[in-house]
Scaffold this motif. Structure first.
Motif, PDB file in Angstrom:
ATOM      1  N   GLN A 135       5.760   4.196   1.964  1.00  0.00           N
ATOM      2  CA  GLN A 135       6.284   5.386   2.269  1.00  0.00           C
ATOM      3  C   GLN A 135       7.070   5.002   3.762  1.00  0.00           C
ATOM      4  O   GLN A 135       8.231   5.517   3.913  1.00  0.00           O
ATOM      5  CB  GLN A 135       5.180   6.389   3.080  1.00  0.00           C
ATOM      6  N   LYS A 136       6.721   3.992   4.509  1.00  0.00           N
ATOM      7  CA  LYS A 136       7.299   3.500   5.749  1.00  0.00           C
ATOM      8  C   LYS A 136       8.516   2.665   5.453  1.00  0.00           C
ATOM      9  O   LYS A 136       9.575   3.109   5.934  1.00  0.00           O
ATOM     10  CB  LYS A 136       6.223   2.424   6.387  1.00  0.00           C
ATOM     11  N   LEU A 137       8.654   2.165   4.382  1.00  0.00           N
ATOM     12  CA  LEU A 137       9.959   1.298   3.919  1.00  0.00           C
ATOM     13  C   LEU A 137      11.161   2.331   3.296  1.00  0.00           C
ATOM     14  O   LEU A 137      12.110   2.412   3.593  1.00  0.00           O
ATOM     15  CB  LEU A 137       9.708   0.201   2.726  1.00  0.00           C
ATOM     16  N   VAL A 138      10.422   3.386   2.529  1.00  0.00           N
ATOM     17  CA  VAL A 138      11.196   4.329   2.211  1.00  0.00           C
ATOM     18  C   VAL A 138      12.020   5.045   3.132  1.00  0.00           C
ATOM     19  O   VAL A 138      13.205   5.479   3.504  1.00  0.00           O
ATOM     20  CB  VAL A 138      10.660   5.574   1.327  1.00  0.00           C
ATOM     21  N   ASN A 139      11.397   5.434   4.393  1.00  0.00           N
ATOM     22  CA  ASN A 139      11.550   6.014   5.584  1.00  0.00           C
ATOM     23  C   ASN A 139      12.887   5.186   6.343  1.00  0.00           C
ATOM     24  O   ASN A 139      13.780   5.569   6.569  1.00  0.00           O
ATOM     25  CB  ASN A 139      10.724   6.511   6.575  1.00  0.00           C
ATOM     26  N   GLU A 140      12.267   3.729   6.315  1.00  0.00           N
ATOM     27  CA  GLU A 140      13.164   2.914   7.194  1.00  0.00           C
ATOM     28  C   GLU A 140      14.699   2.867   6.344  1.00  0.00           C
ATOM     29  O   GLU A 140      15.699   2.783   6.980  1.00  0.00           O
ATOM     30  CB  GLU A 140      12.607   1.719   7.202  1.00  0.00           C
ATOM     31  N   ILE A 141      14.619   2.812   5.183  1.00  0.00           N
ATOM     32  CA  ILE A 141      15.750   2.367   4.319  1.00  0.00           C
ATOM     33  C   ILE A 141      16.569   3.709   4.212  1.00  0.00           C
ATOM     34  O   ILE A 141      17.972   3.679   4.510  1.00  0.00           O
ATOM     35  CB  ILE A 141      15.436   1.930   2.839  1.00  0.00           C
ATOM     36  N   THR A 142      15.806   4.894   4.101  1.00  0.00           N
ATOM     37  CA  THR A 142      16.740   6.209   4.113  1.00  0.00           C
ATOM     38  C   THR A 142      17.334   6.362   5.567  1.00  0.00           C
ATOM     39  O   THR A 142      18.508   6.819   5.563  1.00  0.00           O
ATOM     40  CB  THR A 142      15.830   7.428   3.940  1.00  0.00           C
ATOM     41  N   THR A 175       0.772  -0.939  -0.067  1.00  0.00           N
ATOM     42  CA  THR A 175      -0.095   0.108  -0.068  1.00  0.00           C
ATOM     43  C   THR A 175       0.998   1.273   0.017  1.00  0.00           C
ATOM     44  O   THR A 175       2.097   1.127   0.189  1.00  0.00           O
ATOM     45  CB  THR A 175      -0.867   0.014   1.372  1.00  0.00           C
ATOM     46  N   ASP A 176       0.115   2.333  -0.019  1.00  0.00           N
ATOM     47  CA  ASP A 176       0.887   3.557  -0.196  1.00  0.00           C
ATOM     48  C   ASP A 176       1.769   3.905   1.136  1.00  0.00           C
ATOM     49  O   ASP A 176       2.958   4.295   1.199  1.00  0.00           O
ATOM     50  CB  ASP A 176       0.057   4.880  -0.632  1.00  0.00           C
TER      51      ASP A 176
END
Length: 574
Positions: A400-407, A395-396
Motif C-alpha cells: 500500500q505504501k509503495l502504491v501511494n508513493e508511485i502514484t 507485506t500488505d
C-alpha cells in the motif's frame, strides 16, 4: 398264688426284655428325681411330693391298651380267635394287633405278647389229674386241645420274635401287601384334594425313615408349612425293604464266593424295585404339588409379584433411558451450537482472509502496473516479473505504501530516485523481517528439539495428507503445510520429515525374485531417479518460473526453461 384249685407254682416267664425298656425306666427315674429336686428347691412340696413319679400315668396308659385289647378279644369267642390264629399268617393278626398294623409300637407288641403268653405259654398249663397222668403214662401223645394251644403258641412265639427284631420286622413289613395306587388327576378336584391325598400320604408315611412326618393340612395351613411338607416328600427317604424278591438264599451258599455272587444278584433285583418305588413316590409328589390349590395360589401370587417387579424394573429402565436420551440430546444440541459458532467464526475468518487476499492481489496488480508505467522507463529492474518477485516478499502495508508513493511520484529522474530509495528501504526492512522470522523459526525448532517432541502417527498421517493436498508448485507450500498442521512444526521440520519419509519409501522398495535378475537389471536402467524433497529455494524458483513462462509456450520448451530456473530438477520432476 393260691386259688380254689390249690397252690400253683409259676416258673419265671421266658420273655426277653429289651435293653431299651431298662433304659426307659432309668430315664423315667432320672426325670422324676430332677422334678423332685426342683420341687424341693421351691420348698412348697411335702415329703410325699418328693416321692412322686409318673409310673401311675404309664400304668394308666398300659391299662388303657390292655382294656381295649381285652375288650376286642372278648367280642369274639375263644374258639373263633384260636381258629383265626391258626388260619392266618399275619403276625400282627396273631398278636391281636391287626388294627395297628405297621403302626404298632414295640410296647404294643410286648404287651400283646405277654398277655397271650399268660394264656398259651407251656408253663401256664394246669397240673394234670391222676387219671390224666395214667393216660400220659400209657402214651406221650398230647390231647387235641393241647396240640392246638401248642401250635398257637408257636405261631405267637414266631410272630413276636419276628416283630421284636428290627431287621426281621423290616423285611416282614416290606413283604406285606401294600396299596401302591396313586390318584390320577381326574380322580379329584380342589374340594376333595385334601381328603384324597391325606389318606395317600398317610398310607405311604409308614415307610419314612425320618420322623415325625409332616401332615398335608388343609386350606388354612400356612404356606410355609405347606412348602415344608412338599420339601420333605421331595427328599423322602424310605426304609422299605425288597429282600422278599431275592432270587437266592444266602444261607444256601457253599462258600464266600458263591455268597458274594448271590448277594450281588439279589442286590440287582432289589435295586430295580427301589428304582420303581422312587419313581412312584416322585409321581405322587408331582401330582400333589401341581394340583394343590394352595401351591397354585402361591405360585400365582409369586407370578404377580414377579410381573410387578419386572414392570417396575422396565419402567425404571425406561425412565433412565429417557433421561439418558434427554441428556444426550441436550449435549448434542450444545455441541451443535458450539460447532455452529465455530463454523461461523471460521467462515467469518475465511471471508476476512479472502477479502485480504483479494485486496492484496488488487494492490499487487496495481503496484505492478504502476511500476510498469512509471518505473520501467527509468530501469528494467522494475519490469513485471521483477515486481512480482518483489511483491511476494512485501507485506500488505508495504504494498500500500509503495502504491501511494508511485502514484504521487512526479516526472523526472529525481522523483524516480526518491521512489527507488523508498523501494530499497522497504526491501531492506522486509529482509530484516524475514531474518527475524527465520530466527524465531530456528528458536522454535530448537525448543521443539529440547522438548524432544516426537512425531506421532496422527502427525505423519496429517503430513501425508498435506503433501497430497499441496503438491509441488503450490505457492508458499511449506508454510501452508505448517499452517495446515496447526503450526506444531516449523517449515524446516516439515521439510526434514518429508525427506526422511522419502528415504524410507525408497529403502522399502525391493527387487523382484532372484530368478528374474536380468529383467530387474533391464528395468533398473530405465527407472527414473526417485523424487527428492523440494527445498524452500527450489519451491520459490519453481513458482517464479511458472509465472515467467506462461502456458502459451510449447510444453517441452516451457518445462526446459523452468527446470533451468530451478537448477537441480529435471523437466519431468518440475
Amino acid at each position: 398264688e393260691q386259688n380254689k384249685r390249690g397252690v400253683v407254682k409259676i416258673n419265671p416267664m421266658t420273655i426277653p426284655r429289651a435293653p431299651k425298656e431298662e433304659e426307659e425306666k432309668k430315664e423315667k427315674k432320672s426325670k422324676t428325681s430332677k422334678k423332685n429336686k426342683k420341687k424341693g428347691k421351691r420348698g412348697k412340696q411335702t415329703e410325699s411330693d418328693d416321692e412322686y413319679d409318673d409310673s401311675e400315668e404309664q400304668k394308666m396308659m398300659k391299662d388303657k391298651f390292655h382294656d381295649e385289647w381285652e375288650k376286642k378279644r372278648k367280642q369274639v369267642s375263644k374258639k373263633d380267635l384260636e381258629t383265626n390264629t391258626l388260619l392266618v399268617d399275619d403276625h400282627y393278626h396273631v398278636l391281636g394287633l391287626e388294627d395297628f398294623g405297621l403302626a404298632a409300637t414295640e410296647h404294643n407288641i410286648k404287651s400283646a405278647y405277654r398277655k397271650l403268653a399268660l394264656e398259651y405259654h407251656p408253663d401256664k398249663k394246669r397240673p394234670a389229674t391222676e387219671e390224666e397222668k395214667k393216660d400220659e403214662g400209657e402214651g406221650d401223645t398230647l390231647n387235641p386241645e393241647e396240640k392246638v394251644k401248642k401250635e398257637i403258641w408257636l405261631k405267637i412265639l414266631k410272630a413276636y420274635e419276628t416283630l421284636i427284631d428290627p431287621e426281621k420286622r423290616k423285611k416282614y413289613d416290606s413283604s406285606l401287601p401294600f396299596d401302591e395306587n396313586i390318584p390320577d388327576e381326574d380322580d379329584f378336584d380342589d374340594e376333595s384334594f385334601y381328603d384324597v391325598f391325606t389318606e395317600v400320604f398317610n398310607r405311604n408315611a409308614i415307610w419314612a425313615k425320618n420322623k415325625p412326618v409332616p401332615q398335608l393340612g388343609n386350606e388354612k395351613t400356612p404356606i410355609k408349612k405347606v412348602l415344608k411338607f412338599y420339601r420333605y416328600w421331595d427328599n423322602f427317604d424310605t426304609w422299605r425293604d425288597f429282600s422278599c424278591h431275592d432270587e437266592y438264599d444266602l444261607e444256601e451258599a457253599g462258600d464266600r464266593y458263591e455268597r458274594a455272587y448271590m448277594n450281588k444278584e439279589n442286590k440287582k433285583i432289589r435295586d430295580k424295585y427301589i428304582k420303581v418305588e422312587k419313581q412312584r413316590l416322585i409321581e405322587l409328589y408331582r401330582i400333589a404339588y401341581n394340583n394343590d390349590p394352595r401351591i397354585k395360589a402361591h405360585n400365582e401370587q409369586l407370578k404377580k409379584e414377579e410381573e410387578q417387579k419386572k414392570k417396575e424394573k422396565f419402567e425404571k429402565k425406561q425412565k433412565a433411558r429417557e433421561e439418558r436420551k434427554r441428556l444426550e440430546n441436550e449435549a448434542n444440541r450444545k455441541l451443535e451450537e458450539e460447532k455452529r459458532k465455530v463454523e461461523e467464526a471460521k467462515e467469518k475468518q475465511r471471508k476476512m482472509v479472502e477479502i485480504k487476499k483479494q485486496l492484496r492481489e488488487t494492490m499487487s496488480t496495481k503496484l505492478i502496473e504502476l511500476a510498469d508505467q512509471k518505473l520501467k522507463q527509468f530501469s528494467y529492474e522494475y519490469d513485471q516479473y521483477a515486481m512480482e518477485e518483489i511483491v511476494k516478499k512485501l507485506t500488505d502495508e508495504d504494498i500500500q505504501k509503495l502504491v501511494n508513493e508511485i502514484t504521487d511520484m512526479g516526472e523526472g529522474q529525481d522523483e524516480f530516485d526518491r521512489v527507488k530509495v523508498i523501494i530499497d528501504q522497504v526491501k531492506q526492512d522486509n529482509i530484516k523481517r524475514i531474518k527475524e522470522e527465520q530466527k524465531k523459526d530456528l528458536k522454535k525448532r530448537e525448543e521443539a528439539k529440547e522438548s524432544n517432541k516426537t512425531w506421532t502417527k496422527e502427525d505423519f498421517a496429517l503430513l501425508v495428507k498435506a503433501l497430497n493436498k499441496y503438491p509441488g508448485g503450490t505457492r508458499d507450500r511449506w508454510k501452508t503445510i505448517a499452517c495446515f498442521m496447526g503450526n506444531s512444526y516449523t517449515s524446516k521440520d516439515i521439510i526434514d520429515m518429508t525427506q526422511q519419509l522419502q528415504k524410507r519409501k525408497n529403502a522399502g522398495k525391493k527387487t523382484k525374485k532372484e530368478g528374474d535378475k536380468k529383467k530387474a537389471e533391464d528395468t533398473s536402467k530405465t527407472e527414473t531417479k526417485p523424487e527428492e524433497a523440494w527445498s524452500e529455494e527450489q519451491q520459490k524458483s519453481l513458482e517464479l518460473g511458472l509465472k515467467k513462462y506462461p502456458k502459451t509456450l510449447p510444453p517441452k520448451e516451457r518445462w526446459d526453461k523452468i527446470s533451468k530456473e530451478v537448477g537441480d530438477k529435471t523437466p519431468k520432476e518440475c
